[in-house]
Enzyme design. Structure first.
Site, PDB file in Angstrom:
ATOM      1  N   GLU A  33      45.681  38.958  37.618  1.00  0.00           N
ATOM      2  CA  GLU A  33      44.350  39.265  37.074  1.00  0.00           C
ATOM      3  C   GLU A  33      44.455  39.721  35.634  1.00  0.00           C
ATOM      4  O   GLU A  33      43.649  39.343  34.788  1.00  0.00           O
ATOM      5  CB  GLU A  33      43.651  40.355  37.907  1.00  0.00           C
TER       6      GLU A  33
ATOM      7  N   ASP B 154      46.371  40.416  42.471  1.00  0.00           N
ATOM      8  CA  ASP B 154      45.480  41.461  41.967  1.00  0.00           C
ATOM      9  C   ASP B 154      46.240  42.776  42.142  1.00  0.00           C
ATOM     10  O   ASP B 154      46.414  43.255  43.257  1.00  0.00           O
ATOM     11  CB  ASP B 154      44.152  41.495  42.733  1.00  0.00           C
TER      12      ASP B 154
ATOM     13  N   ILE C  99      45.592  45.920  41.352  1.00  0.00           N
ATOM     14  CA  ILE C  99      44.758  46.952  41.991  1.00  0.00           C
ATOM     15  C   ILE C  99      43.404  46.319  42.265  1.00  0.00           C
ATOM     16  O   ILE C  99      42.661  45.998  41.332  1.00  0.00           O
ATOM     17  CB  ILE C  99      44.551  48.207  41.116  1.00  0.00           C
ATOM     18  N   ASP C 100      43.091  46.116  43.516  1.00  0.00           N
ATOM     19  CA  ASP C 100      41.737  45.680  43.855  1.00  0.00           C
ATOM     20  C   ASP C 100      40.979  46.932  44.237  1.00  0.00           C
ATOM     21  O   ASP C 100      41.331  47.609  45.205  1.00  0.00           O
ATOM     22  CB  ASP C 100      41.743  44.661  44.990  1.00  0.00           C
TER      23      ASP C 100
ATOM     24  N   THR D  32      39.728  48.933  41.259  1.00  0.00           N
ATOM     25  CA  THR D  32      40.133  49.755  40.107  1.00  0.00           C
ATOM     26  C   THR D  32      39.174  50.925  39.877  1.00  0.00           C
ATOM     27  O   THR D  32      39.607  52.029  39.533  1.00  0.00           O
ATOM     28  CB  THR D  32      40.261  48.875  38.843  1.00  0.00           C
TER      29      THR D  32
ATOM     30  N   ASP E  65      40.692  38.265  43.846  1.00  0.00           N
ATOM     31  CA  ASP E  65      40.019  39.214  44.738  1.00  0.00           C
ATOM     32  C   ASP E  65      40.112  38.764  46.199  1.00  0.00           C
ATOM     33  O   ASP E  65      40.136  39.602  47.104  1.00  0.00           O
ATOM     34  CB  ASP E  65      38.521  39.346  44.407  1.00  0.00           C
TER      35      ASP E  65
HETATM   36  P1  2AM Z   1      38.772  44.884  40.876  1.00  0.00           P
HETATM   37  O1  2AM Z   1      38.796  46.251  41.359  1.00  0.00           O
HETATM   38  O2  2AM Z   1      40.089  44.188  40.922  1.00  0.00           O
HETATM   39  O3  2AM Z   1      38.146  44.794  39.518  1.00  0.00           O
HETATM   40  C1  2AM Z   1      33.934  44.993  44.166  1.00  0.00           C
HETATM   41  O4  2AM Z   1      32.709  44.448  44.520  1.00  0.00           O
HETATM   42  C2  2AM Z   1      34.921  43.883  43.895  1.00  0.00           C
HETATM   43  O5  2AM Z   1      34.587  43.188  42.695  1.00  0.00           O
HETATM   44  C3  2AM Z   1      36.315  44.418  43.710  1.00  0.00           C
HETATM   45  O6  2AM Z   1      37.166  43.647  44.505  1.00  0.00           O
HETATM   46  C4  2AM Z   1      36.577  44.225  42.228  1.00  0.00           C
HETATM   47  O7  2AM Z   1      37.913  43.985  41.902  1.00  0.00           O
HETATM   48  C5  2AM Z   1      35.786  42.973  41.974  1.00  0.00           C
HETATM   49  N1  2AM Z   1      35.570  42.721  40.540  1.00  0.00           N
HETATM   50  C6  2AM Z   1      35.735  43.554  39.518  1.00  0.00           C
HETATM   51  N2  2AM Z   1      35.464  42.975  38.354  1.00  0.00           N
HETATM   52  C7  2AM Z   1      35.090  41.739  38.635  1.00  0.00           C
HETATM   53  C8  2AM Z   1      34.665  40.657  37.836  1.00  0.00           C
HETATM   54  N3  2AM Z   1      34.607  40.723  36.512  1.00  0.00           N
HETATM   55  N4  2AM Z   1      34.342  39.522  38.449  1.00  0.00           N
HETATM   56  C9  2AM Z   1      34.413  39.434  39.775  1.00  0.00           C
HETATM   57  N5  2AM Z   1      34.833  40.425  40.580  1.00  0.00           N
HETATM   58  C10 2AM Z   1      35.154  41.569  40.024  1.00  0.00           C
HETATM   59 CA    CA Z   2      42.041  44.327  39.916  1.00  0.00          CA
END
Ligand code: 2AM
Ligand code: CA
Length: 266
Positions: free
Chosen positions: A67, A85, A87-88, A90, A213
């Site tokens: 990512e 990913d 950290i899913d 974050t 994700d």
């Molecule tokens: P992340 O923590 O890796 O950013 C929450 O609804 C989910 O949306 C999380 O899995 C989060 O992942 C993800 N997410 C965050 N930013 C995003 C983005 N720009 N586009 C799509 N998904 C995103």
């Molecule tokens: Ca992430």
């Protein structure tokens, strides 16, 4: 265990240790915004580097995509691509909410072969490899057997990164709330999928996800007897996904109503 799964588990644990040490310790890492309300920290980057180095050492010929770093290792002659990913969840990580995961998937051409989702805060390791079923800490998991949304606990998330789609989303959200027992919003798509795989959630839907994700979680759901489709019941496109057992997914799609569904949700 499939050797590639074994390596993915090792990489996930290595990153998980870093996450567990730093969760919510905002003085010990840098936070920046990739876009509005879309955070990245120095720990995301450190975890990704750790995972990439474990995978690359074991499989120097494979493509590796993260990512945060994009296609870090590229080999057009290899049919294998790792999708990471680090950290899913974050935002949860920054806020000190212990609902975060490392997600590592392996694609062979366009097939998911291996999926690992690890929450280092609960020490829950969800794994699957194609054709071999899915498990949580070594025990087989299965999707819930609820056949309709009646009485269901359904996870979802509003499109906070695509605010122009909010009204359309709220339309279907309202219909789902009217037809199920209750809703959850966790902040980690990878864990939402794994909770569906384990039958903790009966179903899950979210739009606009990126491949990192859901790539590991999607295989885990499938191997636990579930399906993952888009909002009209076709194979996922644009990262719009609905997950659950086949009957409950069908029941959700009926509630969304393909005939009246807004174009942004297709
Ligand atoms: P992340 O923590 O890796 O950013 C929450 O609804 C989910 O949306 C999380 O899995 C989060 O992942 C993800 N997410 C965050 N930013 C995003 C983005 N720009 N586009 C799509 N998904 C995103
Ligand atoms: Ca992430």
């Amino acid at each position: 265990m499939h050797p590639m799964l074994n390596i993915a588990v090792r990489a996930a644990r290595a990153a998980g240790n870093i996450i567990a040490k730093n969760l919510g310790e905002t003085h010990s890492f840098d936070v920046s915004e990739k876009r509005k309300d879309d955070l990245v920290t120095s720990i995301d980057k450190e975890c990704e580097k750790t995972i990439v180095s474990v995978l690359h050492k074991a499989y120097p010929d494979h493509n590796i995509m993260g990512e945060e770093g994009g296609l870090v290792h590229k080999n057009e002659n290899s049919e294998f691509t790792w999708i990471i990913d680090p950290i899913d969840g974050t935002t949860n990580f920054v806020k000190g909410i212990p609902h975060v995961a490392v997600s590592i998937g392996l694609m062979q051409n366009n097939k998911n072969m291996v999926g690992v989702v690890f929450n280092p805060m609960t020490n829950e390791m969800f794994i699957a490899s194609r054709g071999d079923g899915a498990s949580l800490n070594g025990r087989r998991i299965r999707v819930s057997d609820l056949t309709s949304t009646d009485g269901a606990i359904i996870a979802t998330a509003p499109p906070v990164r695509y605010r122009e789609r909010m009204n359309a989303y709220m339309g279907i959200f309202h219909k789902v709330v009217d037809n199920c027992a209750d809703i959850r919003r966790s902040g980690s798509a990878a864990l939402d999928l794994c909770y569906v795989a384990a039958g903790r959630y009966d179903a899950y839907f979210e739009q606009g996800l990126k491949v990192w994700d859901f790539c590991a979680g999607e295989l885990i759901v499938r191997e636990a007897g579930g399906i993952v489709t888009d909002f009209v019941g076709s194979p996922e496109k644009n990262g719009n996904i609905v997950a659950g057992n086949p009957k409950i997914v069908q029941s959700l799609i009926k509630i969304f109503d393909p005939n009246t569904l807004d174009a942004s949700l297709r």
